[in-house]
Motif scaffolding. Structure first.
Motif, PDB file in Angstrom:
ATOM      1  N   LYS A  87     -71.119 -11.225 -69.521  1.00 58.01           N
ATOM      2  CA  LYS A  87     -70.793 -11.231 -68.095  1.00 58.01           C
ATOM      3  C   LYS A  87     -70.036 -12.510 -67.725  1.00 58.01           C
ATOM      4  O   LYS A  87     -69.023 -12.468 -67.035  1.00 58.01           O
ATOM      5  CB  LYS A  87     -72.086 -11.116 -67.293  1.00 58.01           C
ATOM      6  CG  LYS A  87     -71.887 -11.045 -65.798  1.00 58.01           C
ATOM      7  CD  LYS A  87     -73.222 -10.763 -65.112  1.00 58.01           C
ATOM      8  CE  LYS A  87     -73.059 -10.606 -63.616  1.00 58.01           C
ATOM      9  NZ  LYS A  87     -73.079 -11.847 -62.883  1.00 58.01           N
ATOM     10  N   ARG A  88     -70.531 -13.633 -68.212  1.00 60.00           N
ATOM     11  CA  ARG A  88     -69.899 -14.918 -67.897  1.00 60.00           C
ATOM     12  C   ARG A  88     -68.484 -14.998 -68.461  1.00 60.00           C
ATOM     13  O   ARG A  88     -67.562 -15.452 -67.793  1.00 60.00           O
ATOM     14  CB  ARG A  88     -70.769 -16.046 -68.439  1.00 60.00           C
ATOM     15  CG  ARG A  88     -70.293 -17.406 -67.994  1.00 60.00           C
ATOM     16  CD  ARG A  88     -71.339 -18.452 -68.251  1.00 60.00           C
ATOM     17  NE  ARG A  88     -70.674 -19.733 -68.401  1.00 60.00           N
ATOM     18  CZ  ARG A  88     -71.139 -20.735 -69.091  1.00 60.00           C
ATOM     19  NH1 ARG A  88     -72.280 -20.626 -69.728  1.00 60.00           N
ATOM     20  NH2 ARG A  88     -70.475 -21.859 -69.171  1.00 60.00           N
ATOM     21  N   LYS A  91     -66.493 -12.479 -69.228  1.00 57.56           N
ATOM     22  CA  LYS A  91     -65.607 -11.545 -68.505  1.00 57.56           C
ATOM     23  C   LYS A  91     -65.187 -12.126 -67.155  1.00 57.56           C
ATOM     24  O   LYS A  91     -64.061 -11.930 -66.716  1.00 57.56           O
ATOM     25  CB  LYS A  91     -66.278 -10.188 -68.333  1.00 57.56           C
ATOM     26  CG  LYS A  91     -66.270  -9.392 -69.620  1.00 57.56           C
ATOM     27  CD  LYS A  91     -66.667  -7.953 -69.400  1.00 57.56           C
ATOM     28  CE  LYS A  91     -66.410  -7.166 -70.670  1.00 57.56           C
ATOM     29  NZ  LYS A  91     -66.643  -5.746 -70.496  1.00 57.56           N
ATOM     30  N   GLU A  92     -66.100 -12.849 -66.511  1.00 58.12           N
ATOM     31  CA  GLU A  92     -65.758 -13.505 -65.244  1.00 58.12           C
ATOM     32  C   GLU A  92     -64.662 -14.549 -65.450  1.00 58.12           C
ATOM     33  O   GLU A  92     -63.894 -14.846 -64.542  1.00 58.12           O
ATOM     34  CB  GLU A  92     -66.999 -14.165 -64.627  1.00 58.12           C
ATOM     35  CG  GLU A  92     -67.972 -13.161 -64.034  1.00 58.12           C
ATOM     36  CD  GLU A  92     -69.306 -13.786 -63.662  1.00 58.12           C
ATOM     37  OE1 GLU A  92     -69.521 -14.991 -63.936  1.00 58.12           O
ATOM     38  OE2 GLU A  92     -70.148 -13.053 -63.091  1.00 58.12           O
ATOM     39  N   GLN A  93     -64.602 -15.121 -66.660  1.00 60.72           N
ATOM     40  CA  GLN A  93     -63.583 -16.115 -66.995  1.00 60.72           C
ATOM     41  C   GLN A  93     -62.307 -15.449 -67.514  1.00 60.72           C
ATOM     42  O   GLN A  93     -61.359 -16.131 -67.888  1.00 60.72           O
ATOM     43  CB  GLN A  93     -64.105 -17.077 -68.075  1.00 60.72           C
ATOM     44  CG  GLN A  93     -65.293 -17.909 -67.651  1.00 60.72           C
ATOM     45  CD  GLN A  93     -65.877 -18.715 -68.809  1.00 60.72           C
ATOM     46  OE1 GLN A  93     -65.364 -18.720 -69.913  1.00 60.72           O
ATOM     47  NE2 GLN A  93     -66.978 -19.410 -68.550  1.00 60.72           N
ATOM     48  N   GLY A  94     -62.320 -14.114 -67.568  1.00 60.94           N
ATOM     49  CA  GLY A  94     -61.137 -13.397 -68.040  1.00 60.94           C
ATOM     50  C   GLY A  94     -61.074 -13.234 -69.539  1.00 60.94           C
ATOM     51  O   GLY A  94     -60.038 -12.893 -70.103  1.00 60.94           O
TER      52      GLY A  94
END
Length: 114
Positions: free
Chosen positions: A71-72, A74-77
């Motif tokens: 999740k983390r 993916k939040e950073q791309g």
């Protein structure tokens, strides 16, 4: 009962980081993986591959560590993959439905591919 360890190592392979875990991933050992993943996510926002070929067992705590890292990232791309899970771990992924959440590959990507 013998204490089962979890060994975690990280390496950089071209465009991605590989986090290799061997042993049992459970309530007691998951913090070790969590620490390694946090360090990789700090340093590398691209692609992270977690090599599970040496993990014999994984409980819900271990799955939660993997989910949080994914999740983390993916939040950073970035992209997060699980590579080569053993049948027991793959079964847990299937039973929990997480095989549809994670990107799972049968083998580690070759260096320089991606």
């Amino acid at each position: 009962m013998p204490l089962v360890e979890l060994n975690v190592s990280t390496s950089s392979r071209g465009d991605h980081a590989v986090v290799t875990a061997t042993g049992e991933l459970d309530l007691y050992t998951a913090p070790r993986l969590q620490t390694a993943l946090a360090a990789v996510l700090r340093d590398q926002a691209g692609r992270v591959v977690v090599d599970l070929s040496g993990v014999e067992f994984c409980d819900s705590t271990g799955m939660n560590v993997l989910l949080a890292a994914m999740k983390r990232l993916k939040e950073q791309g970035g992209a997060f993959e699980l590579a080569a899970p053993r049948p027991a771990v793959r079964r847990i992924l299937q039973v929990t439905g997480l095989d549809g959440v994670f990107t799972i590959t049968d083998a580690l990507p070759a260096p320089g591919t991606g």
